[in-house]
Enzyme design. Structure first.
Site, PDB file in Angstrom:
ATOM      1  NE  ARG A  35      -7.261 -12.168   2.457  1.00  0.00           N
ATOM      2  CZ  ARG A  35      -6.761 -10.867   2.471  1.00  0.00           C
ATOM      3  NH1 ARG A  35      -7.477  -9.984   3.075  1.00  0.00           N
ATOM      4  NH2 ARG A  35      -5.408 -10.682   1.645  1.00  0.00           N
ATOM      5  CG  ASP A 103     -12.590   3.127   6.637  1.00  0.00           C
ATOM      6  OD1 ASP A 103     -12.067   3.634   7.494  1.00  0.00           O
ATOM      7  OD2 ASP A 103     -12.947   2.022   6.653  1.00  0.00           O
ATOM      8  CG  HIS A 120      -2.451  -1.342   5.264  1.00  0.00           C
ATOM      9  ND1 HIS A 120      -3.317  -2.564   5.182  1.00  0.00           N
ATOM     10  CD2 HIS A 120      -1.107  -1.799   5.528  1.00  0.00           C
ATOM     11  CE1 HIS A 120      -2.490  -3.503   6.012  1.00  0.00           C
ATOM     12  NE2 HIS A 120      -1.257  -3.182   5.994  1.00  0.00           N
ATOM     13  CB  CYS A 131       8.837  15.294  -1.904  1.00  0.00           C
ATOM     14  SG  CYS A 131       7.278  16.018  -2.524  1.00  0.00           S
ATOM     15  CB  CYS A 156      10.126  16.316  -6.048  1.00  0.00           C
ATOM     16  SG  CYS A 156       8.624  15.100  -5.937  1.00  0.00           S
ATOM     17  CG  ASN A 219     -12.635 -11.681  11.777  1.00  0.00           C
ATOM     18  OD1 ASN A 219     -12.902 -10.590  11.614  1.00  0.00           O
ATOM     19  ND2 ASN A 219     -12.495 -12.920  11.132  1.00  0.00           N
TER      20      ASN A 219
END
Ligand code: NAD
Length: 247
Positions: A35, A103, A120, A131, A156, A219
């Site tokens: 962002r 990362d 994530h 699978c 699979c 931040n």
């Protein structure tokens, strides 16, 4: 009291501190965040999970983009912020790192893999979406170059994807449970380099605070949870965490 002194005091008093990181943690390693101006979203639209599953062309484009980034990812090294987080973990001051980053840089800086919860996923290897079989990226690249298309699983026959969680994909159950338990049990929760707008990950700082932990937000820019934090430090991560090693 300065911000640095306030953070040092909170760290000294903590018995079960947890660190939560976002893309801002890795900008000092040269990986753009989402962002900030010039971030990834200003350049390309992400491929949605449903499109990946249903459309071979979406899979081809997705892998093409990933391979184009390979040199950049390979050259990426942990920065001072990662090293300080690893040092806090090594000393047992921080028990776990919950990260939104894909990362692998917390592990590369020395935090034990089982103490890093990747909400994530991880872009440094691939998995079958059916699978869960893991594949090294070299194998995917070879198949891609030979076939001109993204490979399917040899077990699979479902599509293979980077081991990341795409937009529209279910969050990983085990990681969500572990992050929930840690957020509820910690006494200090430090959110570093996240705009805290990506849900459900952004729910963890709030959950920790509601469960009685002290909340620190580091931040550059304001976040929506600044008003519930005990301490907000609006400066660069390396500069903020630097003084903590040696304390
Ligand atoms: P975000 O891009 O929404 O927010 C990053 C925040 O970090 C911004 O508010 C920015 O001001 C701040 N920041 C950037 N560099 C900083 C620095 N050096 N010091 C202090 N603050 C700094 O990131 P997010 O909240 O993690 O959400 C974006 C999503 O993108 C996540 O889900 C993540 O999985 C993914 N992502 C990951 C990577 C990575 O793995 N390195 C990179 C880009 C995006």
């Amino acid at each position: 009291m300065s911000d640095a002194a306030a953070l040092a005091a909170l760290l000294r008093a903590a018995r079960r501190a947890v660190i939560f990181t976002g893309a801002g943690m890795s900008t000092e390693s040269g990986i753009p965040d989402f962002r900030s101006p010039g971030g990834i979203w200003t350049k390309m639209m992400p491929v949605q999970f449903q499109d990946y599953v249903s459309d071979p062309e979406a899979r081809r484009v997705s892998w093409q983009r990933r391979f184009e980034m390979e040199e950049t990812w390979n050259a990426t090294k942990p920065n001072d912020g990662h090293r300080i987080v690893a040092e806090l973990a090594r000393r047992g001051i921080v028990s776990h790192v919950i990260t939104q980053n894909i990362d692998n840089l917390h592990q590369a800086s020395g935090v034990a893999s089982d103490h890093v919860i990747e909400l994530h996923g991880n872009t440094t290897y691939a998995r079958c979406i059916g699978c869960g079989q893991a594949y090294p990226l070299d194998w995917v690249k070879r198949q891609f170059d030979e076939e001109g298309a993204a490979p399917n699983c040899t077990v699979c026959d479902e599509p293979v994807k980077t081991a990341t969680i795409s937009f529209g994909q279910m969050m990983p159950e085990d990681e969500m449970q572990r992050a929930t338990a840690l957020s509820q049990a910690c006494d200090l929760f430090i959110a570093i380099g996240s705009s805290l707008v990506v849900w459900p990950a952004a729910g963890f700082p709030m959950m920790a605070k509601r469960s009685g932990a002290r909340l620190v937000i580091v931040n550059r820019e304001p976040t929506e949870q600044d008003d519930i934090a005990d301490l907000v430090i609006r400066q660069d991560i390396g500069e903020t965490l630097g003084p903590f090693v040696g304390n």
